[in-house]
Structure formats: structure tokens, C-alpha cells
Design a protein around this motif. Structure first.
Motif, short mmCIF file in Angstrom:
data_model
loop_
_atom_site.label_atom_id
_atom_site.label_comp_id
_atom_site.label_asym_id
_atom_site.label_seq_id
_atom_site.Cartn_x
_atom_site.Cartn_y
_atom_site.Cartn_z
N ALA A 5 3.32 -13.14 3.14
CA ALA A 5 2.05 -13.30 3.86
C ALA A 5 2.31 -13.60 5.33
CB ALA A 5 1.23 -14.41 3.23
N ALA A 6 3.32 -14.41 5.61
CA ALA A 6 3.66 -14.70 7.00
C ALA A 6 4.10 -13.44 7.73
CB ALA A 6 4.76 -15.77 7.06
N GLU A 7 4.86 -12.61 7.04
CA GLU A 7 5.28 -11.35 7.65
C GLU A 7 4.07 -10.47 7.96
OE1 GLU A 7 8.81 -8.07 7.18
OE2 GLU A 7 8.29 -9.27 5.43
N ALA A 8 3.12 -10.43 7.04
CA ALA A 8 1.88 -9.68 7.29
C ALA A 8 1.11 -10.30 8.45
CB ALA A 8 1.03 -9.65 6.02
N ASP A 9 1.11 -11.63 8.53
CA ASP A 9 0.45 -12.31 9.66
C ASP A 9 1.09 -11.91 10.98
OD1 ASP A 9 -1.25 -13.68 7.91
OD2 ASP A 9 0.02 -15.47 7.87
N ILE A 10 2.40 -11.80 11.01
CA ILE A 10 3.10 -11.40 12.24
C ILE A 10 2.68 -9.99 12.62
CG2 ILE A 10 5.36 -10.84 13.22
CD1 ILE A 10 6.47 -13.24 11.53
N HIS A 11 2.62 -9.09 11.64
CA HIS A 11 2.18 -7.72 11.93
C HIS A 11 0.76 -7.69 12.49
CE1 HIS A 11 5.56 -5.37 10.46
NE2 HIS A 11 5.64 -6.18 9.42
N ALA A 12 -0.07 -8.64 12.03
CA ALA A 12 -1.46 -8.71 12.49
C ALA A 12 -1.61 -9.60 13.74
CB ALA A 12 -2.35 -9.24 11.37
N TRP A 13 -0.50 -10.06 14.27
CA TRP A 13 -0.46 -10.93 15.46
C TRP A 13 -1.16 -12.27 15.24
CZ3 TRP A 13 2.74 -10.35 19.44
CH2 TRP A 13 3.36 -9.10 19.58
N ASP A 14 -1.21 -12.71 13.99
CA ASP A 14 -1.73 -14.05 13.69
C ASP A 14 -0.52 -14.98 13.62
OD1 ASP A 14 -3.07 -16.30 12.89
OD2 ASP A 14 -4.11 -15.32 11.22
N LEU A 15 0.07 -15.22 14.79
CA LEU A 15 1.35 -15.92 14.86
C LEU A 15 1.27 -17.39 14.46
CD1 LEU A 15 2.72 -14.30 18.14
CD2 LEU A 15 3.08 -13.59 15.76
N GLU A 16 0.17 -18.04 14.76
CA GLU A 16 0.03 -19.45 14.39
C GLU A 16 0.00 -19.61 12.88
OE1 GLU A 16 -3.26 -22.94 14.95
OE2 GLU A 16 -2.84 -21.67 16.70
N ARG A 17 -0.75 -18.74 12.22
CA ARG A 17 -0.81 -18.80 10.75
C ARG A 17 0.56 -18.48 10.15
NH1 ARG A 17 -4.96 -15.45 6.87
NH2 ARG A 17 -4.64 -16.72 5.03
N ALA A 18 1.23 -17.48 10.71
CA ALA A 18 2.57 -17.12 10.23
C ALA A 18 3.52 -18.31 10.38
CB ALA A 18 3.09 -15.91 10.99
N GLU A 19 3.49 -18.94 11.53
CA GLU A 19 4.36 -20.08 11.76
C GLU A 19 4.07 -21.21 10.78
OE1 GLU A 19 5.52 -23.44 15.13
OE2 GLU A 19 4.28 -21.74 15.74
N ASP A 20 2.80 -21.50 10.54
CA ASP A 20 2.44 -22.56 9.60
C ASP A 20 3.00 -22.25 8.20
OD1 ASP A 20 1.06 -23.88 11.60
OD2 ASP A 20 -0.92 -23.22 10.92
N ARG A 21 2.84 -21.01 7.76
CA ARG A 21 3.32 -20.63 6.44
C ARG A 21 4.85 -20.72 6.36
NH1 ARG A 21 -0.77 -15.57 5.03
NH2 ARG A 21 -2.27 -16.88 3.95
#
Length: 161
Positions: A121-137
């Protein structure tokens, strides 16, 4: 091995597996040793990631952090056999990132503590540029499995973007 709580024998596809797992989670709050025994009993049936997560949580409560991390890493490895996560991985590999994200999020809605799913999910967040959520995960993942290389690499990528 003893039969903690007198639980009946179960298999992972048996609804009682989830019941025994839930009972183990309740034991975790009262007695980490009994929760660990419950997880070990479930692991005699199958190398199920949920039972490994229970074992890891019990081991952390018993201040056995190295063993807890090994249980988490084993759970990650076992999670590669989960069909929903495999489908999400294939979708991501084929460039169907949104489909992959939806599949992983759906899986997380029922297995929020699965570290492989959180990493995906974090990797998908990075692809979607949701970096804060990716970092939290990724920080959750690395808090429980600090040597999980994929999560380390993704966190480094996330922090450099």
C-alpha cells in the motif's frame, strides 16, 4: 505442546481458526505467555501470517524483540502466498497501479496489521504521490520489522522525493 485455553483443533480454512486467533488476541492483554502458546499451537496447523503476528505481539510483550522481528519477517514471507496480495502484485507489475491499490486497500480493510500489505500500500501511495501516507505506513512496518529491506528502500525513496 499444551492446549492453551482448551481450544479445539482447527484448520486455517475452518471458522474456528479465527475464533482461536481472536481468543489468543484477548489472551495477549492478560498473559503474553498464554497468547504465545496459542499462536504456537495455531502455527502447528499452518504458517499463517495472522498467527505469526500474534506470536510477534506476544514476543514483544515478553521483551523478546529479536524473536518478534523474526516472526514478523516470517509473516511477511508467508503473506506472499495470499491470493489477494498476489493479484495486487501482478496488477502493479503490469502497470495497473490503481487496480493494485484498490486490491491492497480492500485486503487491509480486513487485515490491517499485515506488513506485506502495508508495504504494498505504501508503494501504491508513492506512485500516487501520497508521500506522507506512504511514510506513515512504512514507519509502522519498520517499527515491527526493522530489517525488512523492501520497506527500507521504499522509505528512502519516499523521503528523497
Amino acid at each position: 505442546m499444551s492446549n492453551p485455553g482448551g481450544f479445539p483443533p482447527v484448520q486455517t480454512n475452518d471458522p474456528r481458526f479465527a475464533e482461536v486467533l481472536a481468543a489468543g488476541q484477548e489472551l495477549l492483554e492478560r498473559n503474553a505467555n498464554d497468547a504465545l502458546a496459542c499462536a504456537e499451537r495455531l502455527l502447528q496447523i499452518d504458517l499463517d501470517p495472522r498467527a505469526l503476528h500474534l506470536a510477534a505481539a506476544a514476543l514483544r510483550k515478553l521483551d523478546r524483540s529479536a524473536e518478534a522481528e523474526q516472526a514478523e519477517l516470517t509473516a511477511i514471507k508467508a503473506s506472499f502466498a495470499i491470493q489477494e496480495l498476489d493479484d495486487a502484485a501482478v496488477a502493479g507489475h503490469e502497470g495497473r497501479n490503481e487496480e493494485s491499490r484498490v486490491l491492497v486497500e480492500r485486503f487491509l480493510s480486513t487485515a490491517a496489521d499485515n506488513l506485506l500489505a502495508l508495504t504494498m500500500a505504501a508503494e501504491a501511495d508513492i506512485h500516487a504521490w501520497d508521500l506522507e501516507r506512504a511514510e506513515d505506513r512504512l514507519r509502522i512496518v519498520l517499527g515491527r520489522a526493522p530489517t525488512f529491506l523492501r520497506a527500507i528502500m521504499l522509505l528512502a525513496k519516499c523521503l528523497t522525493l
